[in-house]
Design a protein around this motif. Sequence first.
Motif, PDB file in Angstrom:
ATOM      1  N   ASP A  34       0.814  -1.214   0.000  1.00  0.00           N
ATOM      2  CA  ASP A  34       0.000   0.000   0.000  1.00  0.00           C
ATOM      3  C   ASP A  34       0.850   1.268   0.000  1.00  0.00           C
ATOM      4  N   SER A  35       2.083   1.194   0.501  1.00  0.00           N
ATOM      5  CA  SER A  35       2.941   2.376   0.556  1.00  0.00           C
ATOM      6  C   SER A  35       3.718   2.592  -0.742  1.00  0.00           C
ATOM      7  N   MET A  36       3.586   1.667  -1.694  1.00  0.00           N
ATOM      8  CA  MET A  36       4.339   1.748  -2.955  1.00  0.00           C
ATOM      9  C   MET A  36       3.391   1.874  -4.137  1.00  0.00           C
ATOM     10  N   ASN A  37       3.977   2.134  -5.278  1.00  0.00           N
ATOM     11  CA  ASN A  37       3.253   2.128  -6.550  1.00  0.00           C
ATOM     12  C   ASN A  37       3.878   1.039  -7.419  1.00  0.00           C
ATOM     13  N   PRO A  38       3.479  -0.212  -7.208  1.00  0.00           N
ATOM     14  CA  PRO A  38       4.141  -1.296  -7.936  1.00  0.00           C
ATOM     15  C   PRO A  38       3.810  -1.290  -9.428  1.00  0.00           C
ATOM     16  N   HIS A  39       4.800  -1.622 -10.212  1.00  0.00           N
ATOM     17  CA  HIS A  39       4.649  -1.807 -11.652  1.00  0.00           C
ATOM     18  C   HIS A  39       5.303  -3.154 -11.969  1.00  0.00           C
ATOM     19  N   PHE A  40       4.753  -3.835 -12.910  1.00  0.00           N
ATOM     20  CA  PHE A  40       5.255  -5.160 -13.221  1.00  0.00           C
ATOM     21  C   PHE A  40       5.694  -5.221 -14.674  1.00  0.00           C
ATOM     22  N   VAL A  41       6.782  -5.902 -14.914  1.00  0.00           N
ATOM     23  CA  VAL A  41       7.290  -6.109 -16.264  1.00  0.00           C
ATOM     24  C   VAL A  41       7.228  -7.599 -16.535  1.00  0.00           C
ATOM     25  N   ARG A  42       6.649  -7.969 -17.640  1.00  0.00           N
ATOM     26  CA  ARG A  42       6.576  -9.382 -18.022  1.00  0.00           C
ATOM     27  C   ARG A  42       7.516  -9.610 -19.202  1.00  0.00           C
ATOM     28  N   CYS A  43       8.360 -10.595 -19.083  1.00  0.00           N
ATOM     29  CA  CYS A  43       9.249 -10.962 -20.175  1.00  0.00           C
ATOM     30  C   CYS A  43       8.614 -12.096 -20.954  1.00  0.00           C
ATOM     31  N   LEU A  44       8.617 -11.979 -22.260  1.00  0.00           N
ATOM     32  CA  LEU A  44       8.030 -12.998 -23.124  1.00  0.00           C
ATOM     33  C   LEU A  44       9.105 -13.578 -24.026  1.00  0.00           C
ATOM     34  N   LYS A  45       9.002 -14.864 -24.266  1.00  0.00           N
ATOM     35  CA  LYS A  45       9.911 -15.535 -25.182  1.00  0.00           C
ATOM     36  C   LYS A  45       9.279 -15.438 -26.574  1.00  0.00           C
ATOM     37  N   PRO A  46       9.917 -14.762 -27.528  1.00  0.00           N
ATOM     38  CA  PRO A  46       9.271 -14.511 -28.822  1.00  0.00           C
ATOM     39  C   PRO A  46       9.129 -15.740 -29.713  1.00  0.00           C
ATOM     40  N   PRO A  57       3.120 -15.464 -32.960  1.00  0.00           N
ATOM     41  CA  PRO A  57       1.949 -14.869 -32.305  1.00  0.00           C
ATOM     42  C   PRO A  57       1.202 -15.842 -31.388  1.00  0.00           C
ATOM     43  N   VAL A  58       1.126 -17.108 -31.754  1.00  0.00           N
ATOM     44  CA  VAL A  58       0.431 -18.092 -30.921  1.00  0.00           C
ATOM     45  C   VAL A  58       1.185 -18.267 -29.601  1.00  0.00           C
ATOM     46  N   MET A  59       2.498 -18.340 -29.691  1.00  0.00           N
ATOM     47  CA  MET A  59       3.321 -18.506 -28.493  1.00  0.00           C
ATOM     48  C   MET A  59       3.198 -17.280 -27.582  1.00  0.00           C
ATOM     49  N   ILE A  60       3.194 -16.099 -28.168  1.00  0.00           N
ATOM     50  CA  ILE A  60       3.075 -14.865 -27.389  1.00  0.00           C
ATOM     51  C   ILE A  60       1.733 -14.823 -26.662  1.00  0.00           C
ATOM     52  N   VAL A  61       0.640 -15.116 -27.365  1.00  0.00           N
ATOM     53  CA  VAL A  61      -0.692 -15.076 -26.748  1.00  0.00           C
ATOM     54  C   VAL A  61      -0.804 -16.116 -25.636  1.00  0.00           C
ATOM     55  N   ASP A  62      -0.247 -17.300 -25.853  1.00  0.00           N
ATOM     56  CA  ASP A  62      -0.266 -18.330 -24.801  1.00  0.00           C
ATOM     57  C   ASP A  62       0.451 -17.846 -23.543  1.00  0.00           C
ATOM     58  N   GLN A  63       1.583 -17.180 -23.706  1.00  0.00           N
ATOM     59  CA  GLN A  63       2.321 -16.662 -22.556  1.00  0.00           C
ATOM     60  C   GLN A  63       1.542 -15.550 -21.856  1.00  0.00           C
ATOM     61  N   LEU A  64       0.908 -14.686 -22.650  1.00  0.00           N
ATOM     62  CA  LEU A  64       0.110 -13.605 -22.066  1.00  0.00           C
ATOM     63  C   LEU A  64      -1.084 -14.164 -21.303  1.00  0.00           C
ATOM     64  N   ARG A  65      -1.716 -15.196 -21.845  1.00  0.00           N
ATOM     65  CA  ARG A  65      -2.856 -15.820 -21.154  1.00  0.00           C
ATOM     66  C   ARG A  65      -2.410 -16.485 -19.863  1.00  0.00           C
ATOM     67  N   GLY A  67       0.109 -15.899 -18.060  1.00  0.00           N
ATOM     68  CA  GLY A  67       0.590 -14.925 -17.094  1.00  0.00           C
ATOM     69  C   GLY A  67      -0.503 -14.032 -16.533  1.00  0.00           C
ATOM     70  N   GLY A  68      -1.739 -14.193 -17.025  1.00  0.00           N
ATOM     71  CA  GLY A  68      -2.856 -13.412 -16.529  1.00  0.00           C
ATOM     72  C   GLY A  68      -2.991 -12.036 -17.158  1.00  0.00           C
ATOM     73  N   VAL A  69      -2.164 -11.736 -18.149  1.00  0.00           N
ATOM     74  CA  VAL A  69      -2.179 -10.411 -18.760  1.00  0.00           C
ATOM     75  C   VAL A  69      -3.456 -10.193 -19.559  1.00  0.00           C
ATOM     76  N   VAL A  70      -3.876 -11.186 -20.319  1.00  0.00           N
ATOM     77  CA  VAL A  70      -5.093 -11.048 -21.128  1.00  0.00           C
ATOM     78  C   VAL A  70      -6.294 -10.795 -20.224  1.00  0.00           C
ATOM     79  N   GLU A  71      -6.367 -11.522 -19.128  1.00  0.00           N
ATOM     80  CA  GLU A  71      -7.475 -11.336 -18.186  1.00  0.00           C
ATOM     81  C   GLU A  71      -7.409  -9.959 -17.533  1.00  0.00           C
ATOM     82  N   ALA A  72      -6.225  -9.491 -17.205  1.00  0.00           N
ATOM     83  CA  ALA A  72      -6.072  -8.160 -16.599  1.00  0.00           C
ATOM     84  C   ALA A  72      -6.514  -7.069 -17.570  1.00  0.00           C
ATOM     85  N   VAL A  73      -6.197  -7.219 -18.833  1.00  0.00           N
ATOM     86  CA  VAL A  73      -6.623  -6.247 -19.845  1.00  0.00           C
ATOM     87  C   VAL A  73      -8.136  -6.276 -19.978  1.00  0.00           C
TER      88      VAL A  73
END
Length: 87
Positions: A34-46, A57-65, A67-73
Amino acid sequence: ANSTSSVKKRIGSSRDTISAKFRRQLRGMRQKIDSMNPHFVRCLKPNDELVPDYFDPVMIVDQLRSGGVVEAVRISRTGYPQRFSFS
């Protein structure tokens, strides 16, 4: 019997239970977050071939899914989280 139970009570009250320790650690972690402003960086294997400038593109989308990124968006698009402006 009465003195034995009071001894056990004293010994037990001086120790932390696992639950109490967990709650204390969780409270401390929440205070830090709560005292910080966290930011997260996700590394993807291209790609699996290790070829430069090629993105599978299929590999990238699988990694994003996974990692929860697609759901967060998706959630972000519905307008639930707070939006911060960055300068």
